[in-house]
Design an enzyme around this catalytic site. Structure first.
Site, PDB file in Angstrom:
ATOM      1  N   SER A 151       0.833  -1.291  -0.003  1.00  0.00           N
ATOM      2  CA  SER A 151       0.019   0.051  -0.011  1.00  0.00           C
ATOM      3  C   SER A 151       1.004   1.332  -0.095  1.00  0.00           C
ATOM      4  O   SER A 151       1.948   1.138   0.592  1.00  0.00           O
ATOM      5  CB  SER A 151      -0.867  -0.124   1.329  1.00  0.00           C
ATOM      6  OG  SER A 151      -1.517   1.262   1.418  1.00  0.00           O
ATOM      7  N   TYR A 164      -1.514  -0.492   9.901  1.00  0.00           N
ATOM      8  CA  TYR A 164      -1.799  -0.679   8.160  1.00  0.00           C
ATOM      9  C   TYR A 164      -0.476  -0.625   7.430  1.00  0.00           C
ATOM     10  O   TYR A 164       0.047  -1.397   6.696  1.00  0.00           O
ATOM     11  CB  TYR A 164      -2.649  -0.046   7.750  1.00  0.00           C
ATOM     12  CG  TYR A 164      -3.319  -0.334   6.205  1.00  0.00           C
ATOM     13  CD1 TYR A 164      -4.200  -1.599   6.211  1.00  0.00           C
ATOM     14  CD2 TYR A 164      -2.986   0.349   5.154  1.00  0.00           C
ATOM     15  CE1 TYR A 164      -4.463  -1.790   4.845  1.00  0.00           C
ATOM     16  CE2 TYR A 164      -3.405   0.229   4.125  1.00  0.00           C
ATOM     17  CZ  TYR A 164      -4.231  -1.061   3.683  1.00  0.00           C
ATOM     18  OH  TYR A 164      -4.430  -1.392   2.462  1.00  0.00           O
TER      19      TYR A 164
END
Length: 286
Positions: A151, A164
């Protein structure tokens, strides 16, 4: 070119959003697909079979080959059963798209260990568990393709996503080493950071941006990375909204010291150390 025709590809988190599109695209290109999804909510709570079943039905209705699996990637046993599903149903496993993920956002000041741990267990440990279960089969057949979902939150940072971001950048470290260890067995491992409108991003990006970021822009790149023809290894791509780009670490020539420097020595050459004007793709050697 053969592409993924008659290959067996496992896609985790394939019950919706990007994972669903990956599974549909791979099946449309002739792969047999294991559609894995726990069927839970965005934060990882709950479970169900409907999401994976619907994707499998969609693939089969179009003449493709697919089987559902509902195990969690966050456990060793669950991951082993995901790969077992591929072997039992199709007799082999040739590739893994490690896409399963959850979100539990919050600033680091408010980040509980529970939310930190839950996200790492699914993204980072989940990637490890599934790839570790598939790895012996890749080695034995001298072939494997790995695509992990990283990501931009990990590559560049994003407010409120320390858990995350850490998990996603950890997956880049994983594929960097898998690429080295797997090279002699024709196992390639790459990472892709998707930018797309899914339930994971529906309240993060504005509607006018989301409508331009359909998963259909991302899935063909994932499918290509699963092909035998794709020779790339240990590479990272950012894909979304029609743009496909490779990203990499860069390094400059740095500064060399003939003897251990003092703090003042470091400070005196700090501009030289930090100047990236002549930077090249990085690799560390003395």
């Amino acid at each position: 070119m053969p592409g993924v025709q008659d290959r067996v590809i496992v896609v985790t988190g394939a019950g919706g959003g990007l994972g669903r599109e990956y599974a549909l695209t791979l099946a449309g290109e002739g792969a047999s697909v294991v559609v894995n999804d726990l069927g839970g909510a965005r934060d990882g709570t709950g479970a169900g079979s409907a999401m994976a079943d619907e994707v499998v039905a969609e693939i089969r209705d179009k003449g493709g080959r697919a089987v559902a699996n509902y195990d969690s990637v966050a456990t060793e046993d669950g991951a082993a059963n995901i790969i077992k599903t591929a072997l039992d149903e199709f007799g082999a496993v040739h590739g893994v798209v490690s896409n399963a993920g959850i979100l539990r956002d919050g600033t680091f000041h408010k980040m509980s260990f529970e939310n930190w741990d839950a996200v790492l267990k699914v993204h980072l440990y989940g990637g490890y568990h599934v790839l570790r279960a598939a790895w012996p089969h890749f080695r034995e057949q001298s072939y494997g393709r790995v695509v992990v979902a990283t990501s931009t939150s990990g590559l560049f940072g994003n407010f409120g996503q320390t858990n995350y971001g850490a998990a996603k950048l950890g997956l880049v470290g994983l594929i960097n080493t898998l690429a080295l260890e797997g090279a002699k067995y024709n196992i390639h491992a790459n990472a892709l950071a998707p930018i797309a409108a899914t339930r994971m991003t529906q309240d993060i990006l504005p509607p006018e941006v989301l409508e331009k970021l359909t998963p259909e822009f991302v899935a063909p790149v994932v499918a290509y990375l699963c092909t035998e023809e794709c020779a790339d290894n240990a590479s990272v791509y950012v894909v979304g909204g029609g743009k496909v780009q490779r990203v990499a670490l860069f390094g400059n020539d740095g500064a060399n010291f003939d003897k251990p420097p003092s703090v003042q020595d470091v400070a005196a050459r700090w501009a030289e150390i930090t100047d990236l004007s002549g930077a090249k793709i990085a690799g560390f050697k003395l």
